[in-house]
Write an enzyme that holds these catalytic residues in place. Structure first.
Site, short mmCIF file in Angstrom:
data_model
loop_
_atom_site.label_atom_id
_atom_site.label_comp_id
_atom_site.label_asym_id
_atom_site.label_seq_id
_atom_site.Cartn_x
_atom_site.Cartn_y
_atom_site.Cartn_z
N SER A 9 24.35 -3.70 2.39
CA SER A 9 24.98 -3.98 3.68
C SER A 9 25.39 -5.47 3.72
O SER A 9 26.06 -5.93 2.80
CB SER A 9 24.01 -3.61 4.81
OG SER A 9 24.64 -3.73 6.05
N ASP A 25 29.88 6.61 5.46
CA ASP A 25 29.71 5.27 6.03
C ASP A 25 31.00 4.85 6.73
O ASP A 25 32.04 4.72 6.09
CB ASP A 25 29.37 4.29 4.89
CG ASP A 25 28.98 2.90 5.39
OD1 ASP A 25 29.32 2.56 6.54
OD2 ASP A 25 28.35 2.17 4.62
N HIS A 48 26.06 4.63 6.90
CA HIS A 48 25.78 3.31 6.35
C HIS A 48 24.30 3.13 5.99
O HIS A 48 23.96 2.47 5.01
CB HIS A 48 26.21 2.25 7.36
CG HIS A 48 26.04 0.85 6.87
ND1 HIS A 48 26.72 0.37 5.78
CD2 HIS A 48 25.25 -0.17 7.29
CE1 HIS A 48 26.36 -0.89 5.56
NE2 HIS A 48 25.48 -1.23 6.46
#
Lengths: 370, 370
Positions: free
Chosen positions: A149, A316, A349
């Site tokens: 991330s 995501d 995500h």
């Protein structure tokens, strides 16, 4: 207001002053970190993990802290990041509130909390700070840097700004530049916090705390961290057992609403709002294109690693798969043997945190071949 | 507070009392509508359009109002919905504030605004009210009912509750039931409004108006109405020309933020917050499965139309394509000749409003064959 430091956290003092990319500098700043496994005599078995926005350095249990960490299933003896083989370091990001210096820390020049007097924070500052920790541990070259991330951004900045600092790289649900959909989401999260009267331009305390703003920001975060596909199966249209109380006709009714509320409640008092604003904005600013005349792909091509793996989840919406594909392609342009591995994970995500069945073998498969 | 009624709007008085699905009833309620084209002698060339959450009945210019409408490119002489052939009716939804009775209307029993005293609103109530308008115009059976977004729900409710009311149906970016991702988004939008101190449990006025809450709700709406893909090309990482003013370190910086701000500013004072809450919640509640023992597909199968078309955009995250596919499949189970037509439009849920190059031919292709 409070910093939230897990027991057993270690600290590395940054060079003082520590210059910041966009101007200003920090004095007496520190980075919180934890380690797992043993650094070998050749000092060539070290892995650095750089994290997303909110995690602390406690990625998994270790001698100093037997509590489960945020990546417990990924990290440990015999796990995908095998601490019987690797010496693993995880840092809490500069600007966070989990032990590293940030807006919720004391400004040594005033004796007061930094709050909005903290200098503008860039992803690159976090990368430079993490680099200092690694060097402080006596490691010249990492075997691998793993970033997920926001940490996927940090890792790329680390590699670009510190040539030769790592032999290999795993980028998980990361990106080489922030794109407008994610900027829009983060901008709205920051607006929710700033609109809360209790935010008070950063001058809140525990008694008058921007809880509503943080709750909104976190709920929006959780919505964009997961996926519609997962929630269709997980929540469907199931309602809460209790009827809506008559006095709140717009109150919680569906399980999915209760799930968001629970996530928000666990978060709002455990993460400092100003730190949230700073870290969030640093992601919007991140753009490897700055290093290559406006071309992110060419920015990636300036990075030198031997091997790389870029993975992400097909569901995501915040760091979509195209961004991991771009990372692999750009690193190949730079000479790396780089693989792009899209995973059909339903969890969006956040899949790297929860879908260890898919992400674990991908990570292990890369590391085991080194 | 204010109702926003386009000039030239016509009104149909609902039966009084008008019963509501979840209990309660309305007295002296009305539905705002507009028409285009001419009803033929056989009264068999009528099309009804039911809308998304926010539009008024002014879908396109007509004799009564020469201003462009919200579906101007779709509706008119020679356009996909060809008003040289069809007599077209568009209604403003029950519960809205664009001329139809809703929470921003006067409650005849008290002489005060309904506000939260308005009875609980269901999609089905909007469908029943639209049905009354059509019957009031002397139309027994519509040639087609067209619903987009929330209107796609309304159209399905209309068809299910009024058998024989339409020969054909076009469902655009609609769904047979609300699913948890969209419920989560709408729940958060409502929370933003309710958290605004100026909302004051629905007792706001123009001077103390929940502008911040409405702005948050609208921005989140716009984010979910479009798509990341479109914004990558449209905004990229382009920044606003003016630098961020020093006094607002978290102010607008990127074009995409300014775009959201502009959308929000145009909306917040043009849509009543209580109406927004009611209509938003009605979507969460909508579920055709209620009519068929918990199975939405079987709910769809109870609908009787001759032909149907379900279309949507591949980038729609709010009403994803699987929902339009389900509609076509369910209507086929009910005996309809029903086609599912996914469109590779980059503009997300809002594509039907702006991507006329794709949605126009799809609609025209269906109607022209009737």
């Amino acid at each position: 207001m409070t910093e939230f430091i897990p027991p057993g956290t270690r600290f590395h003092a940054l060079p003082s002053p520590f210059p910041m990319k966009r101007g200003g500098e920090l004095r007496n700043a520190r980075i919180a970190f934890e380690t797992w496994g043993t650094l070998n005599a050749a000092r060539d078995n070290a892995i650095l993990i750089v994290t997303g926005l909110s995690p602390d350095a406690h990625a998994a249990r270790n001698d100093a802290n037997p509590e489960d960490g945020w990546w417990e299933a990924m990290l440990g003896p015999g796990k995908p990041i095998d601490t019987d083989r690797w010496f693993v370091v995880c840092v809490n990001s500069l600007g966070s509130c989990k032990g590293s210096t940030g807006p919720a820390s004391i400004n040594p020049e005033t004796g007061q909390l930094y709050r909005l007097d903290f200098p503008e924070l860039s992803i690159e500052d976090g990368a430079d700070a993490a680099y200092q920790v690694v060097r402080g541990l006596g490691i010249d070259t990492l075997a691998c840097i793993i970033g997920n991330s926001m940490g996927g951004m940090t890792a790329l900045a680390y590699l670009l700004r510190h040539p030769g600092a790592a032999h290999t790289h795993i980028n998980i649900s990361g990106s080489a530049q922030a794109l407008p959909f994610s900027i829009a989401i983060r901008s709205l999260q920051r607006e929710a916090i700033r609109l809360d009267p209790n935010w008070n331009n950063g001058q809140y305390d525990d008694a008058t705390y921007p809880e509503s703003g943080m709750r909104m920001a976190r709920k929006l975060g959780v919505i964009t961290y997961r996926s519609a596909l997962e929630w269709d199966g997980r929540f469907g249209r199931v309602r809460l057992e209790s009827d809506r109380p008559d006095e709140d006709p717009f109150g919680l009714e569906f399980q999915v609403e209760s799930y968001l509320e629970g996530h928000a409640r666990r978060f709002v008092r455990r993460f400092d709002p100003n730190c949230y604003l700073y870290l969030s904005r640093s992601m919007d600013w991140f753009d490897l294109a700055e290093y290559a005349g406006g071309d992110a792909m060419q920015g990636l091509a300036k990075i030198r690693v031997d091997q790389a793996l870029a993975i992400g989840a097909s569901t995501d919406i915040l760091f979509p798969l195209q961004q991991q594909e771009q990372i692999a392609e750009g690193l190949r342009l730079g000479g790396a043997q780089a693989e792009f591995l899209p995973l059909e994970s339903p969890q969006g995500h956040d899949a790297f945190l929860v879908d260890i069945a898919r992400f674990g073998p991908a990570v292990a498969g890369f590391l085991d071949k080194l």
